[in-house]
Every structure is written in structure tokens, then in C-alpha cells.
Write a protein that holds these residues in place. Structure first.
Motif, PDB file in Angstrom:
ATOM      1  N   VAL A   6       0.834  -1.202   0.000  1.00 30.21           N
ATOM      2  CA  VAL A   6       0.000   0.000   0.000  1.00 30.21           C
ATOM      3  C   VAL A   6       0.867   1.250   0.000  1.00 30.21           C
ATOM      4  O   VAL A   6       1.773   1.395   0.822  1.00 30.21           O
ATOM      5  N   THR A   8       0.024   5.422  -0.296  1.00 30.97           N
ATOM      6  CA  THR A   8      -0.961   6.488  -0.419  1.00 30.97           C
ATOM      7  C   THR A   8      -0.236   7.830  -0.471  1.00 30.97           C
ATOM      8  O   THR A   8       0.971   7.912  -0.229  1.00 30.97           O
ATOM      9  N   ARG A 162     -14.312   3.242  -3.974  1.00 31.90           N
ATOM     10  CA  ARG A 162     -14.476   2.583  -2.684  1.00 31.90           C
ATOM     11  C   ARG A 162     -15.431   3.330  -1.751  1.00 31.90           C
ATOM     12  O   ARG A 162     -15.786   2.815  -0.699  1.00 31.90           O
ATOM     13  N   HIS A 203      -3.406   3.650  -3.788  1.00 30.94           N
ATOM     14  CA  HIS A 203      -4.733   4.089  -3.355  1.00 30.94           C
ATOM     15  C   HIS A 203      -4.765   5.613  -3.287  1.00 30.94           C
ATOM     16  O   HIS A 203      -3.903   6.223  -2.632  1.00 30.94           O
ATOM     17  N   VAL A 230      -6.493   2.510  -6.925  1.00 32.96           N
ATOM     18  CA  VAL A 230      -7.825   2.403  -6.330  1.00 32.96           C
ATOM     19  C   VAL A 230      -8.244   3.800  -5.876  1.00 32.96           C
ATOM     20  O   VAL A 230      -7.470   4.501  -5.226  1.00 32.96           O
TER      21      VAL A 230
END
Length: 472
Positions: A6, A8, A162, A203, A230
Motif C-alpha cells: 500500500v 498512499t 471505494r 490508493h 484504487v
């Protein structure tokens, strides 16, 4: 998704102060990265050279530092990546995904006026878009073109958001986006995509004012042979009047909350709940928030800022704080008020007064009763000092002087004894006593207040006050 995959980012523009709606867009990606053991990147989107300032950058960095939103990489400045953007623009041109457009601003304005007069959506009409068998206009001499991205003319673009669920745009609704200005500087939507690719962002958690940018960015990702990250588009934060929280609508800087005496952990707790929830939990630690945070429980409706609720959350944190930590945070506020800790323990004073305050500044202002010379209001005090009350105060001073222990229980017992002997009620004695010792009409329980002072200080102030009033 592995525990380390992940990545961000928070990507603010340094064009002014940062408010709570902005910092929430840093809080959630920070928490998501921490929850998954990933990386949180700070990117400064400073290509708006007319409005971007170093002072605004400093405010962003200071706000994040105070909030404890520490980044793993950055700050990365877009203006320092211009060579990289030029390389990618050249790639898009060579691959046919971009083309030069020589339509002047005046021509574009005239086109839009004609479209609106005809009831059409104003948009670029593709005059300079190369197509098989199409003859392009002659290149006007001395004109520097913009570069436009060649948006697919048919079909649609969609993504599983999401927060919002499946979102879809018809490509026919998207005109060919300008990705570089006549001077060659790249535009926002193009830079964002290059940055997210190079920084391996997985993300993107950002405000839903970016939803209309997303289909354009997805097209650029695909043209560059990359998968889009995402997306989770957060609903707007509203102010207390129901309007969008913004500088124009009176939103305060994050640092103003710091200066007013809010504590960072309380701000994190409050902002976490401003668009996300974990069951009915109202109060939780930063560690719990990171442990619990997910994208599934982000709200779909706009969240409304509530200043009173923020005060309540902050008050709960102050009341639960270790006395030593509370005193440490209070000292700068005392100094700002021109007060110095002396005689009375700041830890003890803070613990006594925090039940009556919601912020560090409010506690510091209350602490003035311990660290500033009292200035009783003579007009308010005079009617309280009847002859029987003065006699009782003299008796109380004598009783306090003879106490074997200087603690709240002993002082309370002395007060009750004097009240009984002089047939007075507690307010009749406590009110003038507060005025004389602290200069204030209202304090916590008077015995708890008195014992924080040195005994000699209490006796001197009581006797001096009675003498001054008696001789007046």
C-alpha cells in the motif's frame, strides 16, 4: 495486497492555509497506509506558480507535524520534476496520444459562446485533432500551441470507487484535455498521473471535488501503459451553516486550532469520525484508529463540522491526560498570557481546573488566579463583606493558621467549624473568600483552591482584604 504494497499520498496545493477539510484528506490516507504497514507520501502540487508560496508550504508542513501525520517520503515538489514531465509529454506525442492545438483563447471563447447559445455543453470541438483523412487547418505563424490529450471518442470509462460505488462517464462527454500550456508547462491532471505512476501510488483517497478529474486521469494512465490506482472519493465536509467548508466560508486554519489550545490527538479523533465510523465508538486513541481504519466504513454523505462536538472531544482528552503531560502542554499558553509558574504546582492547578475548560487556552486563563496578583472587584466585594462576614473571615484566618496539616480536608473542616460558630451559610463566606484570595467570583471548591496556595499567601490576602475594606 501484501502488507507492504500500500502506498498512499497527500497532495495539497500551497496556495493558502490548510483547514480541517484539507487535513482530513491527509488523515485518511495516512491511517490507511499505517494500517497496512505501507508508505505515506507527501507531494506538494506547486505548478500554480502565481498562487503558490513558500509560506503556504510551511503551513502545510507545520500542520502535519502538529497533527502527527508523519510522511515516509517527501515532500516532493512538482516544480522540481519538470524535466520528467517533458519526457512523458514527448512520449505521448510520439505515440499519438497527444497533439498540438493552435486554437487561440479568443477562438475558444467564441466557440463556447456559440455552443451555449445553441444550448450545447461548452467544450473543445477537436479542430486540431488529427483523424484519418482529415485535413488540419494551416498552422498560424508565431503561435505557440497547447498540447491536448487525445481522449477516446467512443465508449465509456468507469471505476469501482471505494466510497461512491461504480462510477461511469461516457467518453463523448469528455473533450480533449489540455495537458501542456503554450510555454510547455504541464497541467494538473497530467502531472498527477505521472506522479502517481512514478511514486507507485496504489490508493488515492481524496475529496469528491476530484471525481470529474478521475476519468481523464484514468485515460492518461492507460495511454502510459499503467493501471490506475484504487480511488476513494470522500464526501464534502460542510460547515455549521451547511455550506462547503472552505476558506471563503470562514473555515479556520488547522494551526489556529492548535493556537486555541486543542490537542492533536483530539483533533485526529474528531476528524476520523467526520466521515468514517467504527460502530458507535466516539472516543479512541490514535493507535486504535489506525488499527480499525478501513475504506468500507467511509460515509457516503457529506459530514458536517460541529464546533461544540470538537470542544467536547477535546475536553475528554484533557480530562484523561496525565498531569505531567497536561502541565507540559499548558506552559506555552501561560507564557503567552504573560504568566509564570510560581508557588502553585501547575500540575495540581491544571488537574483542578480542567473540569471547567475545553481547551488548553481556557485552562491557562483559569490558571491566572494562581499566577497573577488578585485584583478583587471592590464594587462586587463590598456588599459581601458585612460585619458578621468580616468577623467570620478573621476567625477563619486564625483557624487556618493553626491547622496541623494544609490539605483540603483540614481546610474544609475549618470552614465548616467557622460557619457553624458564626451561623453563616457556605456562600456567605466562600464568595468573599474567593474574591480576596483569587480575585475571582467563581472557582472550583474553595477548599481545593486554597490548599494549592501557600498557607502564608492565603492568610496575607484574607487579612489584607479585610483590613482594606474595614478602613475604607
Amino acid at each position: 495486497m501484501t502488507s507492504t504494497s500500500v502506498r498512499t499520498r497527500f497532495a495539497p496545493s500551497p496556495t493558502g492555509f490548510i483547514h480541517l477539510g484539507n487535513i482530513r484528506s491527509a488523515l485518511y490516507p495516512w491511517a490507511f497506509a499505517r494500517h497496512h504497514g505501507g508508505q505515506f507520501v507527501l507531494r506538494i502540487e506547486d505548478t500554480d506558480t502565481e498562487r503558490s508560496t513558500q509560506a503556504a508550504v510551511d503551513v502545510i508542513l507545520e500542520s502535519m507535524q502538529w497533527m502527527g501525520l508523519h510522511y515516509d517520503e517527501g515532500p516532493i515538489y512538482q516544480m522540481q520534476r519538470m524535466q520528467r514531465y517533458r519526457e512523458v509529454l514527448a512520449q505521448l506525442l510520439e505515440a499519438g496520444h497527444a497533439y498540438p492545438c493552435y486554437m487561440s483563447t479568443a477562438e475558444l471563447d467564441a466557440l463556447r459562446e456559440r455552443q451555449m447559445a445553441a444550448g450545447l455543453k461548452p467544450r473543445y470541438d477537436g479542430t486540431w485533432r488529427p483523424e484519418p483523412g482529415k485535413t488540419l487547418p494551416a498552422v498560424p505563424p508565431g503561435v505557440q500551441p497547447v498540447l491536448r490529450f487525445r481522449t477516446p471518442a467512443h465508449g465509456s470509462v468507469s471505476w469501482p470507487d471505494r466510497v461512491k460505488g461504480q462510477v461511469s462517464f461516457d467518453n463523448a462527454e469528455l473533450d480533449d484535455l489540455v495537458i501542456a500550456r503554450p510555454d510547455g508547462t504541464p497541467t494538473y491532471n497530467f502531472c498527477v498521473v505521472v506522479d502517481d505512476i512514478d511514486m507507485r501510488i496504489t490508493h488515492v483517497i481524496r475529496g469528491d471535488d476530484h471525481v470529474n478529474n478521475t476519468p481523464r486521469q484514468i485515460h492518461i494512465f492507460r495511454a502510459l501503459g499503467s493501471e490506475a490506482p484504487v480511488y476513494a472519493h470522500l464526501p464534502t465536509v460542510l460547515n455549521e451553516q451547511g455550506d462547503k467548508l472552505s476558506k471563503r466560508s470562514g473555515a479556520k486554519s488547522v494551526l489556529q486550532y492548535r493556537d486555541e489550545g486543542y490537542v492533536a490527538d483530539a483533533m485526529v479523533n474528531y476528524l476520523a469520525r467526520l466521515g468514517w465510523s467504527h460502530g458507535d465508538e466516539e472516543l479512541f486513541s490514535r493507535e486504535q484508529f489506525v488499527q480499525w481504519f478501513d475504506l468500507e466504513h467511509l460515509g457516503r454523505s457529506a459530514a458536517q463540522f460541529d464546533g461544540e462536538k470538537l470542544k467536547w472531544v477535546n475536553a475528554q482528552y484533557l480530562r484523561a491526560m496525565e498531569p505531567q503531560r497536561l502541565a507540559q502542554l499548558l506552559r506555552p499558553f501561560l507564557e503567552r498570557l504573560g504568566l509564570r509558574e510560581q508557588g502553585v504546582s501547575l500540575e495540581a492547578a491544571a488537574v483542578l481546573l480542567r473540569e471547567r475548560a475545553s481547551t488548553l487556552l481556557e485552562i491557562a486563563e483559569l490558571c491566572a488566579m494562581f499566577y497573577a496578583e488578585p485584583a478583587p472587584d471592590a464594587q462586587a466585594l463590598e456588599p459581601l463583606l458585612s460585619a458578621p462576614v468580616r468577623e467570620a473571615l478573621r476567625a477563619l484566618a486564625a483557624a487556618l493558621e493553626g491547622l496541623p496539616a494544609w490539605d483540603a480536608a483540614s481546610v474544609g473542616a475549618a470552614l465548616k467549624q467557622v460557619l457553624g460558630e458564626h451561623k453563616l451559610k457556605m456562600p456567605q463566606l466562600a464568595m468573599p473568600l474567593r474574591h480576596l484570595v483569587t480575585g475571582r467570583a467563581q472557582t472550583p471548591s474553595v477548599d481545593a483552591v486554597l490548599v494549592l496556595f501557600a498557607r502564608e499567601t492565603v492568610l496575607q490576602r484574607v487579612r489584607a482584604g479585610i483590613g482594606a475594606q474595614g478602613s475604607a
